[in-house]
Design a protein around this motif. Structure first.
Motif, short mmCIF file in Angstrom:
data_model
loop_
_atom_site.label_atom_id
_atom_site.label_comp_id
_atom_site.label_asym_id
_atom_site.label_seq_id
_atom_site.Cartn_x
_atom_site.Cartn_y
_atom_site.Cartn_z
N ILE A 201 0.85 -1.18 0.00
CA ILE A 201 0.00 0.00 0.00
C ILE A 201 0.89 1.24 0.00
CG2 ILE A 201 -1.72 1.31 1.31
CD1 ILE A 201 -2.81 -1.23 0.09
N PRO A 202 0.66 2.22 -0.88
CA PRO A 202 1.48 3.43 -0.88
C PRO A 202 1.27 4.26 0.40
CG PRO A 202 0.05 3.33 -2.83
CD PRO A 202 -0.35 2.22 -1.95
N LEU A 203 2.35 4.82 0.90
CA LEU A 203 2.32 5.65 2.10
C LEU A 203 2.82 7.05 1.77
CD1 LEU A 203 2.07 6.07 5.20
CD2 LEU A 203 4.40 5.17 5.40
N PHE A 204 2.00 8.06 2.08
CA PHE A 204 2.36 9.44 1.81
C PHE A 204 2.30 10.27 3.09
CE2 PHE A 204 0.64 7.73 -2.15
CZ PHE A 204 1.68 8.01 -3.03
N MET A 205 3.05 11.36 3.07
CA MET A 205 3.08 12.28 4.20
C MET A 205 2.41 13.59 3.80
SD MET A 205 6.28 14.33 5.96
CE MET A 205 7.37 12.93 6.13
N ASP A 206 1.47 14.02 4.65
CA ASP A 206 1.03 15.41 4.59
C ASP A 206 2.02 16.15 5.48
OD1 ASP A 206 -0.06 17.91 5.02
OD2 ASP A 206 -2.11 17.21 5.30
N GLY A 207 2.99 16.81 4.85
CA GLY A 207 4.16 17.30 5.58
C GLY A 207 4.17 18.79 5.84
N CYS A 208 3.00 19.39 6.03
CA CYS A 208 2.96 20.85 6.23
C CYS A 208 3.85 21.30 7.38
CB CYS A 208 1.52 21.30 6.47
SG CYS A 208 0.46 21.13 5.04
N ARG A 209 3.95 20.48 8.41
CA ARG A 209 4.77 20.84 9.57
C ARG A 209 5.80 19.74 9.86
NH1 ARG A 209 -0.47 22.32 10.27
NH2 ARG A 209 -0.90 24.53 10.68
N PHE A 210 6.34 19.15 8.81
CA PHE A 210 7.28 18.04 9.00
C PHE A 210 8.58 18.50 9.65
CE2 PHE A 210 9.15 19.66 5.16
CZ PHE A 210 10.43 19.15 5.08
N GLU A 211 8.97 19.76 9.44
CA GLU A 211 10.20 20.23 10.07
C GLU A 211 10.02 20.39 11.57
OE1 GLU A 211 12.35 22.47 6.32
OE2 GLU A 211 11.20 23.72 7.69
N GLU A 212 8.87 20.90 11.99
CA GLU A 212 8.58 20.97 13.42
C GLU A 212 8.50 19.57 14.00
OE1 GLU A 212 5.17 23.40 14.24
OE2 GLU A 212 6.05 25.18 13.31
N ASN A 213 7.87 18.63 13.28
CA ASN A 213 7.78 17.25 13.75
C ASN A 213 9.16 16.65 13.96
OD1 ASN A 213 5.30 15.05 13.77
ND2 ASN A 213 7.30 14.10 13.43
N ALA A 214 10.09 16.98 13.04
CA ALA A 214 11.46 16.46 13.17
C ALA A 214 12.10 16.94 14.46
CB ALA A 214 12.30 16.89 11.96
N TYR A 215 11.85 18.20 14.82
CA TYR A 215 12.45 18.72 16.05
C TYR A 215 11.79 18.12 17.28
CZ TYR A 215 15.00 21.87 19.09
OH TYR A 215 15.84 22.37 20.06
N PHE A 216 10.48 17.87 17.21
CA PHE A 216 9.82 17.18 18.33
C PHE A 216 10.44 15.80 18.54
CE2 PHE A 216 6.00 20.04 17.78
CZ PHE A 216 5.99 20.52 19.08
N ILE A 217 10.76 15.10 17.45
CA ILE A 217 11.44 13.80 17.57
C ILE A 217 12.80 13.98 18.23
CG2 ILE A 217 12.55 11.97 16.23
CD1 ILE A 217 10.18 12.14 14.27
N LYS A 218 13.52 15.01 17.84
CA LYS A 218 14.85 15.28 18.42
C LYS A 218 14.79 15.44 19.93
CE LYS A 218 18.56 18.76 18.36
NZ LYS A 218 19.70 17.82 18.22
N ILE A 219 13.79 16.17 20.43
CA ILE A 219 13.76 16.48 21.86
C ILE A 219 12.92 15.50 22.68
CG2 ILE A 219 14.22 18.92 21.50
CD1 ILE A 219 11.24 19.49 21.93
N ARG A 220 12.11 14.64 21.99
CA ARG A 220 11.22 13.76 22.74
C ARG A 220 11.49 12.27 22.53
NH1 ARG A 220 5.19 16.60 22.14
NH2 ARG A 220 5.75 18.63 23.07
N GLU A 221 12.24 11.91 21.50
CA GLU A 221 12.53 10.50 21.24
C GLU A 221 14.01 10.27 21.51
OE1 GLU A 221 10.90 7.25 17.95
OE2 GLU A 221 10.54 9.39 17.69
N LYS A 222 14.31 9.55 22.57
CA LYS A 222 15.65 9.51 23.16
C LYS A 222 16.77 9.25 22.17
CE LYS A 222 14.28 8.20 27.86
NZ LYS A 222 14.37 7.16 28.92
N SER A 223 16.61 8.31 21.28
CA SER A 223 17.73 7.92 20.41
C SER A 223 18.07 8.98 19.36
CB SER A 223 17.41 6.59 19.72
OG SER A 223 16.22 6.69 18.98
N TYR A 224 17.29 10.07 19.27
CA TYR A 224 17.52 11.08 18.25
C TYR A 224 18.06 12.39 18.80
CZ TYR A 224 15.22 7.97 14.98
OH TYR A 224 14.92 6.89 14.19
N GLY A 225 18.36 12.44 20.08
CA GLY A 225 18.78 13.68 20.71
C GLY A 225 20.03 14.29 20.14
#
Length: 452
Positions: A201-225
């Motif tokens: 099944i194809p998977l797509f991103m509605d990425g309007c705020r994908f850059e903010e999401n990336a930073y949330f991962i940086k500060i909230r998901e331990k292995s990405y700090g």
């Protein structure tokens, strides 16, 4: 220590000079619908962060230097190279805004029986799916108090749905607007990708705020700090077949968008569709100056220094409102969501406490925000112990547009209002219309609020 804006102000726009009495008259004239008020009647316009950012001097300079009217604009090369480098997708198509890419993408997959699954889909996607005859279903994760990634899709439900669907596509919205602007974790993105690949099944991103999401991962998901937001964004995109975005959010522009993919067959179809519906392949309905502004805005928007300011300013704004006694959804995501039913518990649900609070905020402080009814796809905290209807206001913070002193002032407006909350009247609908901005309303009592 409070956050510091990583910029200095080079140009200003004056706030409206309008008295409280004049705001009362203006609101009455506009049938108690703040969405009908003119910009000149608003001090703090917080109804959206889309197309409302303050652009940088680099963006303005590039716009002035762009060459318009070319069949082969150089601006496209910068646009394409920027999106390729940030997302890793080789095939890039400009469109006039995000919903245009959404329209073209969904149209390509449209067949009888098509099912579109999402964590939560934006309203334009829902409407488009309906127009195309597709079924659209949101599969939000169950909201957990204190959880950092309440924007996730429910993977168990997704797998069950895909096992029963003949034709489907999956769209992850990051961050998730209808899950209180909450981010999606890398673990959830990765697992969603694995499920989609298993079912082809194809998977797509509605990425309007994908850059903010990336930073949330940086500060909230331990292995990405220790990773940069740019590196995280690149990994996020690697799990998708393609993405579409509005440049009016993370790219900090007034208009524009794109679709990007790694699927060769989609590239060939998009070539034809963009030419038919958006304009030539190398500008896709956008002016050359806007292509340049988007390329620079996306580059500035993925910088860790900027994203630290952006996310900390949202969090600080949330803390200011909490200190004023405002019940907000936590943790704060890409916007602030206020439970108006809890702000004004004396107003029954049928008298629209969120509309009433919105009108009172305008009278007290010239503030415009956004009314939401039960559209949020999450359960608020303590619902079992203290059930409450979900009538929310959303406060968006336009990027680089308001300062900390503005946020402190807005907090004082809330504090003043909540101190006299019993004097705020409910609202009744006089005339229903398609679209909230056209609705006509009036206070249940003689006046909405005692302005003194």
């Amino acid at each position: 220590m409070a956050f510091m804006e990583p910029f200095r102000i080079k140009m200003v726009a004056h706030l409206a000079d309008i008295t409280k009495e004049e705001r009362v008259e203006a609101l009455h004239r506009r049938h108690y619908n703040p969405l009908q008020l003119s910009d000149q009647e608003i001090n703090f316009d917080l109804w959206t962060d889309s197309g409302a950012a303050a652009m940088s001097h680099q963006q303005w300079a590039a716009m002035l230097q762009a060459h318009e009217g070319s069949i082969n604009p150089d601006s496209f090369d910068k646009f394409e190279d920027t999106i390729r480098s940030i997302t890793g997708f080789p095939y890039v198509f400009p469109v006039h805004q995000g919903r245009a890419a959404e329209h073209l993408l969904f149209s390509m997959y449209s067949k009888p029986g098509l099912a579109i699954f999402s964590n939560t889909m934006y309203s334009t996607g829902k409407t488009l799916a309906n127009v195309l005859g597709a079924s659209q279903k949101d599969l939000p994760c169950k909201r957990v108090r204190g959880e950092f990634f309440n924007g996730n899709i429910d993977c168990e439900r997704l797998e069950q749905e895909l096992s029963e669907s003949d034709i489907a596509i999956v769209v992850l919205t990051v961050t998730s607007n209808h899950q209180a602007g909450q981010p999606v974790s890398m673990a959830n993105i990765r697992r969603t990708s694995e499920i989609c690949r298993r079912y082809r099944i194809p998977l797509f991103m509605d990425g309007c705020r994908f850059e903010e999401n990336a930073y949330f991962i940086k500060i909230r998901e331990k292995s990405y700090g220790d990773m940069s937001a740019r590196a995280i964004a690149l990994e996020m995109c690697s799990y998708f077949d393609g993405m579409y975005l509005s440049a009016k959010k993370d790219a900090m522009c007034s208009i524009g968008g794109c679709f990007a993919t790694k699927l060769l067959d989609l590239r060939e179809k998009f070539d034809e569709m963009v030419e038919t519906f958006e304009g030539r392949r190398r500008y896709g309905g956008m002016a050359a100056r806007d292509l340049d502004a988007v390329a620079i805005g996306l580059t500035e928007g993925i910088e860790d220094r900027y994203l630290k300011y952006r996310i900390e300013s949202l969090s600080t704004f949330g803390d200011i409102l909490k200190k004023a006694g405002v019940p907000i959804v936590e943790p704060v995501g890409s916007a602030i969501y206020i439970n108006a039913a809890r702000c004004l518990p004396h107003i029954p649900t049928e008298q629209y406490p969120a509309w009433a609070l919105h009108c009172a905020l305008y009278i007290e402080g010239g503030i415009r925000c956004n009314y939401l009814d039960d559209a949020l796809k999450f359960d608020d905290s303590n619902e079992r112990e203290n059930p409450q209807p979900h009538h929310f206001l959303r406060i968006c913070l336009p990027r680089r547009a308001y300062t900390l002193s503005h946020m402190l002032h807005i907090g004082e407006v809330f504090e003043k209002l909540l101190a006299k909350r019993e004097r705020i009247s409910g609202i009744r609908i006089v005339q229903r219309c398609i679209g909230m901005s056209k609705m006509l309303l009036e206070p249940v009592n003689a006046s909405l609020i005692d302005i003194n």
